[in-house]
Structures are given as structure tokens and as C-alpha cells.
Design an enzyme around this catalytic site. Structure first.
Site, PDB file in Angstrom:
ATOM      1  N   CYS A  61      28.195  20.425  18.071  1.00 25.71           N
ATOM      2  CA  CYS A  61      29.124  21.506  17.717  1.00 25.71           C
ATOM      3  C   CYS A  61      29.240  21.614  16.199  1.00 25.71           C
ATOM      4  O   CYS A  61      29.171  22.709  15.630  1.00 25.71           O
ATOM      5  CB  CYS A  61      30.485  21.245  18.347  1.00 25.71           C
ATOM      6  N   CYS A  76      39.452  19.139  17.730  1.00 24.75           N
ATOM      7  CA  CYS A  76      39.049  17.786  17.349  1.00 24.75           C
ATOM      8  C   CYS A  76      39.973  17.152  16.319  1.00 24.75           C
ATOM      9  O   CYS A  76      39.594  16.192  15.636  1.00 24.75           O
ATOM     10  CB  CYS A  76      37.614  17.806  16.825  1.00 24.75           C
ATOM     11  N   CYS A 123      31.583  15.110   9.924  1.00 26.28           N
ATOM     12  CA  CYS A 123      31.078  16.265  10.655  1.00 26.28           C
ATOM     13  C   CYS A 123      29.570  16.427  10.516  1.00 26.28           C
ATOM     14  O   CYS A 123      28.954  17.162  11.287  1.00 26.28           O
ATOM     15  CB  CYS A 123      31.777  17.540  10.192  1.00 26.28           C
TER      16      CYS A 123
END
Length: 261
Positions: free
Chosen positions: A134, A222, A245
Site C-alpha cells: 500500500c 495505519c 513507509c
């Protein structure tokens, strides 16, 4: 004819020479040893020492500090914001508030490619079973494309934010970038007290979610509240073995090329 062919080959050649090397990062760290952050930024930006530079900002809980520092020196520095489509509404409102307050002249909103999303995240639930994937399509790929015209980026990372950042240097080479772009972390050695003092001295507005216990604010699915005693980034990807990330990677405190100054 031979000369024309030589020139054509030169034009055709793809230059894969790194913009910066690890030695450059060490040299810059040594050069600015003992120089405070505002002065360092004034020199770097004022003298264009790093070529084309962009600031990458999440407009999160502590972002106003570095945004204010950079805007006070040169409000025309491009500021890149990754609009993943998953942000808290409060973050988007805070982004717009700070951009107007600080007079940011070149705020660039980066969004993931619609076709890529349709192919790889049609349900928009990829975060729930593959957070790395993602982040890749919503953050990493859009930023890679946006950074093609830049030689270096400025980030707001700080060593105190998490154990995986405790060896964060002021200057480092982007480990994921084959072109050797430089990352500058002006606030690497700043403490939480330093941040608080800067907010107070410049009367900067706080992110509206910070008061609710969100100390590191990313995408809403998240991001959770931080419990007392936890690292500020403990609320990111809770329950997953994931700390970054993909735009940034954990810093190895054993790497001799990453000195702390």
C-alpha cells in the site's frame, strides 16, 4: 560525420553517475559540525550548495517546525506532500492552514496513479493485509517520480522519534535511489523539548489530532494513539513489523558513513 556521431552518442548516453556519494555526506556533516540548524539551512539554500532541492513533508504533528524554518529562508522551496487518499481530514486541513500561514509558494500535492490503484488496490483495503504494498503505490512510487528533477530532499526526521532512527545523521545518501540523491535531516539531533520550544517561540499552530494522543500522524487506517512511555512513532503500523513507509529506511547505527553531528 564522425564528429556528429560522437555528439549523438554523447546525447544518447544515460548519465548514471551518482549526484552525491557517502563521502559527500560525511564531508557535509564535517563542514557543518557545530553549526546550528537555521544557519546551516541558510547556507545550504542561500548558496544552492545541493543543487535542486525539495522538502518532503507529511504535515504531521511536528512538521510546522521545519516548514517554518525553510519558509523563513526561502518560501519558494518546493514542498512535496503525498496525498495518499487515506489521510485524516484534519491533516489535509492542517496542510492548507500551514501553507497559507507560512506563505509556501510551491506546495506540490502528489497523488498515486489512478490506474495503478485500480490494478493493485481496487478494494482500497491493501493497507489491511499488505501495508508495504500500500505504501509503495501510494507513497514510494509517486515520490520517486516527483524527485526526478531534484538533487536532494529535506526531511523532518528526528533521532528521538524511534529506536530505528536513533543514529540519524544530518546528511545521508538515499539508500533506495540509484542516482545518489542526498537526504538532509536538519532536525536530526533536535529533542522533543527543542521542538516544543520552537512551536512556542513562533506561535505555530498544532496538528488538531496531537491533543488526542496522535504523536506521529500518517494515513488514518495505519495510525493509532501513542501510549504513555512509547516512542512517538509507536502508533504507526501497530501490530506489524514495519517502522517506515519505504520513503525512508531504518538507520543502521553501525554504519561508519552515517555520523551523528
Amino acid at each position: 560525420m564522425a564528429e556528429v556521431a560522437r555528439i549523438a552518442r554523447a546525447i544518447d548516453r544515460i548519465d548514471l553517475t551518482p549526484r552525491f556519494t557517502a563521502a559527500d555526506a560525511v564531508r557535509l556533516s564535517n563542514l557543518f559540525r557545530g553549526t546550528d540548524t537555521p544557519e546551516m539551512l541558510r547556507i545550504l539554500l542561500g548558496e544552492r550548495m545541493l543543487g535542486e532541492v525539495a522538502m518532503v513533508s507529511s504535515f504531521g504533528a511536528e512538521s510546522a517546525t521545519l516548514l517554518h524554518l525553510v519558509a523563513s529562508i526561502d518560501p519558494s522551496v518546493p514542498v512535496l506532500f503525498l496525498d495518499t487518499g487515506k489521510h485524516f481530514p484534519e491533516t489535509l486541513a492542517y496542510r492548507d492552514q500551514l501553507a497559507e500561514l507560512l506563505g509556501l509558494k510551491d506546495l506540490r500535492i502528489l497523488r498515486p496513479d489512478a490506474e495503478v490503484l485500480a490494478q493493485r488496490d481496487a478494494t482500497e483495503l491493501r493497507w489491511s493485509y499488505d501495508p508495504d504494498g500500500c505504501c509503495e503505490i501510494r507513497k514510494v512510487i509517486p515520490l520517486e517520480k516527483a524527485m526526478r528533477g531534484f538533487d536532494a530532499s529535506i526531511t523532518g526526521r528526528k533521532a528521538f522519534q524511534a529506536s530505528t532512527r536513533n543514529a540519524l545523521p544530518r546528511f545521508e545518501i538515499d539508500a533506495a535511489d540509484v542516482f545518489g540523491r542526498l537526504k538532509v535531516n536538519p532536525l536530526a539531533s533536535w529533542t522533543r523539548d527543542d521542538i516544543e520550544a520552537y512551536f512556542a517561540a513562533h506561535d505555530l499552530p498544532r496538528h488538531p489530532l496531537e491533543a488526542q494522543g496522535y504523536l506521529s500522524i500518517g494515513c488514518s487506517p495505519c495510525t493509532t494513539m501513542v501510549k504513555p512511555g512509547e516512542d512517538p512513532r509507536a502508533g504507526r503500523w501497530r501490530g506489524w513489523e514495519k517502522t517506515e513507509c519505504g520513503i525512508h529506511t531504518p538507520v543502521d547505527d553501525g554504519d561508519p558513513n552515517l555520523p551523528m553531528f
